[in-house]
Scaffold this active site. Structure first.
Site, mmCIF file in Angstrom:
data_model
loop_
_atom_site.group_PDB
_atom_site.id
_atom_site.type_symbol
_atom_site.label_atom_id
_atom_site.label_comp_id
_atom_site.label_asym_id
_atom_site.label_seq_id
_atom_site.Cartn_x
_atom_site.Cartn_y
_atom_site.Cartn_z
ATOM 1 N N ILE A 160 0.818 -1.226 0.000
ATOM 2 C CA ILE A 160 0.000 0.000 0.000
ATOM 3 C C ILE A 160 0.844 1.265 0.000
ATOM 4 O O ILE A 160 0.326 2.371 -0.049
ATOM 5 C CB ILE A 160 -0.973 0.040 1.203
ATOM 6 C CG1 ILE A 160 -0.223 -0.217 2.522
ATOM 7 C CG2 ILE A 160 -2.111 -0.925 1.017
ATOM 8 C CD1 ILE A 160 -1.087 -0.021 3.758
ATOM 9 N N GLY A 161 2.142 1.119 0.065
ATOM 10 C CA GLY A 161 2.964 2.325 0.046
ATOM 11 C C GLY A 161 4.423 2.007 -0.152
ATOM 12 O O GLY A 161 4.908 0.958 0.287
ATOM 13 N N GLY A 176 11.073 6.135 0.573
ATOM 14 C CA GLY A 176 12.481 6.126 0.213
ATOM 15 C C GLY A 176 13.201 4.896 0.734
ATOM 16 O O GLY A 176 14.076 4.343 0.081
ATOM 17 N N TYR A 177 12.847 4.452 1.932
ATOM 18 C CA TYR A 177 13.575 3.344 2.560
ATOM 19 C C TYR A 177 12.720 2.115 2.807
ATOM 20 O O TYR A 177 13.241 1.079 3.181
ATOM 21 C CB TYR A 177 14.136 3.803 3.918
ATOM 22 C CG TYR A 177 15.143 4.907 3.792
ATOM 23 C CD1 TYR A 177 16.437 4.630 3.360
ATOM 24 C CD2 TYR A 177 14.801 6.217 4.071
ATOM 25 C CE1 TYR A 177 17.359 5.644 3.219
ATOM 26 C CE2 TYR A 177 15.722 7.234 3.930
ATOM 27 C CZ TYR A 177 16.998 6.940 3.507
ATOM 28 O OH TYR A 177 17.914 7.942 3.361
ATOM 29 N N ALA A 178 11.422 2.273 2.639
ATOM 30 C CA ALA A 178 10.559 1.189 3.108
ATOM 31 C C ALA A 178 9.432 0.876 2.141
ATOM 32 O O ALA A 178 9.065 1.693 1.300
ATOM 33 C CB ALA A 178 9.980 1.585 4.462
ATOM 34 N N VAL A 216 5.434 -0.621 2.461
ATOM 35 C CA VAL A 216 4.399 -0.818 3.470
ATOM 36 C C VAL A 216 3.336 -1.756 2.903
ATOM 37 O O VAL A 216 2.844 -1.553 1.784
ATOM 38 C CB VAL A 216 3.774 0.537 3.889
ATOM 39 C CG1 VAL A 216 2.715 0.331 4.967
ATOM 40 C CG2 VAL A 216 4.855 1.482 4.414
ATOM 41 N N LYS A 274 5.443 -2.066 7.920
ATOM 42 C CA LYS A 274 6.478 -1.299 7.211
ATOM 43 C C LYS A 274 7.766 -2.103 7.239
ATOM 44 O O LYS A 274 8.284 -2.426 8.310
ATOM 45 C CB LYS A 274 6.653 0.051 7.918
ATOM 46 C CG LYS A 274 7.675 0.961 7.279
ATOM 47 C CD LYS A 274 7.597 2.357 7.881
ATOM 48 C CE LYS A 274 8.709 3.248 7.380
ATOM 49 N NZ LYS A 274 8.601 4.620 7.847
ATOM 50 N N ASP A 285 9.908 15.624 8.808
ATOM 51 C CA ASP A 285 9.436 15.192 7.491
ATOM 52 C C ASP A 285 7.909 15.270 7.423
ATOM 53 O O ASP A 285 7.251 14.357 6.919
ATOM 54 C CB ASP A 285 9.938 13.767 7.206
ATOM 55 C CG ASP A 285 9.996 13.459 5.710
ATOM 56 O OD1 ASP A 285 9.872 14.417 4.900
ATOM 57 O OD2 ASP A 285 10.139 12.285 5.347
#
Ligand SMILES: Nc1ncnc2c1ncn2[C@@H]1O[C@H](COP(=O)(O)OP(=O)(O)OP(=O)(O)O)[C@@H](O)[C@H]1O
Length: 407
Positions: free
Chosen positions: A114-115, A118-120, A122, A136, A231
């Site tokens: 679902i997402g 930059g690093y992950a 989800v 995540k 962020d």
């Protein structure tokens, strides 16, 4: 010094990564020596090993990060949002095995993704008790860096407790690092504002603005220590089924000691379009970093535009000339179809214009920004009493009146 070592974020990063060699603060505590911060890699490994071993025990035993040693900031009227440290003993975050996470996500099936950040990545998941979660999984980046971000995020998420912050269900460190969060049914604000056909009506945007302001204010003033998110952006504001906003992604958040006016970082992280000028140019981090980003989110809510559009044009730069000339019409999202309260829109834009000021001193505090959003959106306060009550720096009453009266 003890307080800082105790703090899980920022200080932990410094402690493990020795990154503070390249970072400075306006007010360092005495007694910090470089030798205290040696062997960063081995300390991370030792800490992860500790997490793995402790994973067999309830997470409530995992508080050597000294949640309970933290000093607490109380500001008047804020007590109801401050968590009682004793509540941590009864916080049953679950530690998931890799197998449990695989089952929950159907082995990280693509349709459950679902997402992607930059690093992950989800994934949507379902626990055996039927609870829907978002898992995540750290997917990219150098191990040391992502480990630091993961632990920072875990440390912060384990401590924040507010209706407008994302909720931690548990975590897993087997087979990679995983955070398990309550699922926010509507996804993130960015996808709802820009990606869905169904347009957000004005009252919902107003609710999102208010909830986001409350969530950031809680981080700055309501929880045990000052947390600067660093962020804040539309894709880090999740929406529950009834559009209650929840701030997520604490991977960059900094835990600032009370006596530091600000923190200076050498590595600029965050998202273009939301970065305050003093942070972008000089690496200065304090509450006003988040206030600037909140101003950009307010602009997104009113205009329906992205912080950076496809041609990389900044929303702030695009909107500023209209704001300066009080040309409000040009700024309003056409998809609102003229169904809005124009006084409220002007107040939202006025708040945004204060938050995105170049000079951080001129920006309101999050409390003042929330005051604007709450009081004026509710129509509770007249312009004349407003500037006095809000104690906004550098804001003239006639400027606000002129703004509100503009056509
Ligand atoms: N609890 C949740 N419920 C629903 N969707 C979520 C949840 N958490 C994250 N997401 C989705 O996943 C996306 C990426 O999550 P997140 O921002 O935490 O990852 P990231 O890699 O840290 O991103 P970034 O690159 O912004 O740092 C979010 O924008 C959102 O769409």
């Amino acid at each position: 010094m003890e307080d800082e070592v105790a703090s899980p974020v920022g200080v932990l990063e410094d402690y493990f990564f020795k990154s503070s060699e390249s970072e400075t603060s306006s007010s360092k505590e005495p007694g910090t020596t470089d030798s205290d911060k040696s062997k960063p890699g081995s300390r991370w490994r030792a800490f992860l090993q500790l997490l793995r071993v402790k994973s067999k025990k309830p997470v409530a035993t995992l508080y050597p990060l000294s949640v309970l040693k933290l000093s607490r900031r109380f500001t008047s009227g804020m007590r109801e949002t401050v968590i009682d440290a004793s509540s941590f003993h009864s916080s049953p975050w679950k530690i998931f095995t890799h197998h449990e996470i695989q089952i929950a996500t159907n082995y990280f099936a693509q349709e459950n993704c679902i997402g992607k950040g930059g690093y992950a990545e989800v994934y949507k998941g379902c626990l055996p008790n039927g609870q829907l979660v978002a898992i995540k999984r750290l997917a990219r980046g150098a191990e040391n860096e992502t480990t630091g971000d993961f632990l920072s995020e875990l440390g912060i998420m384990a401590h924040v407790n507010h209706p407008n912050t994302a909720k931690l269900v548990g975590y897993g460190v087997e087979g990679g690092m995983h955070l398990v969060l309550e699922l926010s049914e509507k996804g993130c604000l960015a996808s709802v504002l820009n990606g869905s056909k169904e347009k957000l009506p004005w009252p919902v945007r107003q609710k999102i603005a208010l909830g986001t302001a409350k969530g950031i204010l809680y981080l700055h003033e309501g929880c045990q220590r000052r947390i600067i998110h660093r962020d804040i952006k539309a894709s880090n504001i999740l929406l529950t089924e009834d559009f209650e906003p929840q701030i997520c992604d604490f991977g960059l958040a900094k835990w600032l000691p009370e006596n530091w006016t600000h923190h200076t970082v050498s590595k600029i992280e965050g998202t273009f379009g939301y970065l305050a000028p003093e942070y972008l140019l000089h690496g200065i981090v304090d509450e006003k970093t988040d206030v600037f980003a909140f101003g950009v989110v307010l602009l997104e809510l009113v205009t329906g535009r992205r912080a950076l559009d496809y041609s990389q044009q900044s929303l702030v730069l695009w909107a500023e000339p209209f704001l300066k000339k009080n040309k409000i019409r040009e700024l309003i999202d056409p998809s609102l179809d003229d169904v809005f309260d124009s006084r409220q829109i002007k107040i939202m834009l006025f708040t945004a214009s204060l938050c995105i000021q170049q000079s951080s001193i001129r920006r309101p505090s999050m409390n003042q920004a929330r005051f604007l959003v709450v009081q004026l959106l509710n129509g509770n306060v007249s312009c004349s009493s407003f500037t006095k009550k809000s104690q906004l720096p550098f804001t003239r009453r006639d400027f606000l009146e002129e703004f509100i009266d503009s056509d």
